[in-house]
Motif scaffolding. Structure first.
Motif, PDB file in Angstrom:
ATOM      1  N   GLU A  53      22.632  38.046  52.680  1.00  0.00           N
ATOM      2  CA  GLU A  53      22.964  38.390  51.307  1.00  0.00           C
ATOM      3  C   GLU A  53      24.311  39.089  51.304  1.00  0.00           C
ATOM      4  O   GLU A  53      24.564  39.953  52.146  1.00  0.00           O
ATOM      5  N   GLY A  54      25.165  38.720  50.352  1.00  0.00           N
ATOM      6  CA  GLY A  54      26.464  39.382  50.359  1.00  0.00           C
ATOM      7  C   GLY A  54      27.341  39.032  49.186  1.00  0.00           C
ATOM      8  O   GLY A  54      26.989  38.228  48.322  1.00  0.00           O
ATOM      9  N   ILE A  55      28.492  39.665  49.187  1.00  0.00           N
ATOM     10  CA  ILE A  55      29.508  39.450  48.164  1.00  0.00           C
ATOM     11  C   ILE A  55      30.773  38.980  48.867  1.00  0.00           C
ATOM     12  O   ILE A  55      31.202  39.580  49.863  1.00  0.00           O
ATOM     13  N   PHE A  56      31.363  37.892  48.362  1.00  0.00           N
ATOM     14  CA  PHE A  56      32.604  37.360  48.905  1.00  0.00           C
ATOM     15  C   PHE A  56      33.757  37.732  47.982  1.00  0.00           C
ATOM     16  O   PHE A  56      33.620  37.688  46.758  1.00  0.00           O
ATOM     17  N   PHE A  57      34.910  38.072  48.572  1.00  0.00           N
ATOM     18  CA  PHE A  57      36.057  38.561  47.815  1.00  0.00           C
ATOM     19  C   PHE A  57      37.278  37.668  48.026  1.00  0.00           C
ATOM     20  O   PHE A  57      37.511  37.166  49.131  1.00  0.00           O
TER      21      PHE A  57
END
Length: 241
Positions: free
Chosen positions: A208-212
């Protein structure tokens, strides 16, 4: 689509490294390489930066750019071929064909949690999509993603059947270069078992994560559930900048 010049140069240098074309495990200087490939210094610098980010080469101040011997010993750890952090490139396996099947795609109003993670207001809308990834028709990953409409206002279903990050780079000249990921393992659920042909309670890896984007803008909130046969995580850690 035409490949970027720096990517073409990067791929050629990697092939030269594998063919032992550079004496003393050292690359020529940036100016010489730029002249050899007939490209600008900025394109050459970008190609070398990407090789360094991937851990294939490293710069030694005052001495030059050297090949990482670990790359020659274990290329599987460094097989990522793009400048993005996308799964399509990360899971490239020689001799195997990767395919993406779109399971769901619609627009929803951002929940409080999604809005916070993607730095949106609660009145903003996001794409919600679910994709199944396959290697030689073997399902190995279920991905649920949330993407702000304002970043890609004309996203089409067919775009999601290929690499989203590569599309973003090729069509909008934007790159996804950073991510915050949480990696765990848990028993599979009914959807995992049905889509990835797992036995009841067979394990799955959960990322699970956030990409920037490279300018710091949150691009995608993602949940990826990975078949345990494919949950092999390697990491190159850069403690520099």
């Amino acid at each position: 689509m035409a490949d970027y010049v720096y990517r073409t140069v990067m791929h050629d240098i990697k092939q030269n490294i594998l063919n032992n074309q550079y004496e003393g495990m050292r690359l020529p200087d940036e100016r010489s390489l730029a002249e050899h490939y007939q490209v600008s210094r900025s394109s050459m610098k970008r190609a070398l930066e990407l090789l360094a980010q991937q851990g294939i080469v490293f710069k030694k101040r005052g001495s030059g750019t050297f090949i990482n011997p670990l790359y020659l010993r274990n290329q599987a750890m460094f097989r990522y071929d793009g400048s993005n952090l996308g799964i399509t490139d990360s899971f490239k396996v020689p001799g195997k064909t990767q395919r993406i099947k779109l399971l769901d795609f619609h627009v929803i109003k951002a929940t409080k949690e999604i809005a916070e993670d993607l730095f949106l207001s609660e009145n903003d809308f996001v794409y919600e999509f679910k994709r199944l990834r396959l290697l030689d028709e073997q399902p190995f990953l279920i991905e649920t993603g949330y993407l702000p409409i304002k970043i890609m206002p004309e996203l089409k279903p067919e775009t999601l059947q290929k690499s989203l990050f590569n599309y973003l780079e090729d069509e909008q000249s934007k790159t996804v270069t950073k991510a915050f990921l949480n990696i765990t393992v848990e028993p599979s659920n009914e959807e995992d078992q049905e889509e990835m042909h797992l036995k009841p309670n067979g394990p799955v890896g959960v990322m699970e994560g956030i990409f920037f984007l490279d300018d710091g803008t949150p691009f995608e909130l993602s949940n990826m559930r990975v078949h345990y046969h494919y949950m092999n995580f390697n990491s190159f850690v850069n403690l520099g900048k």
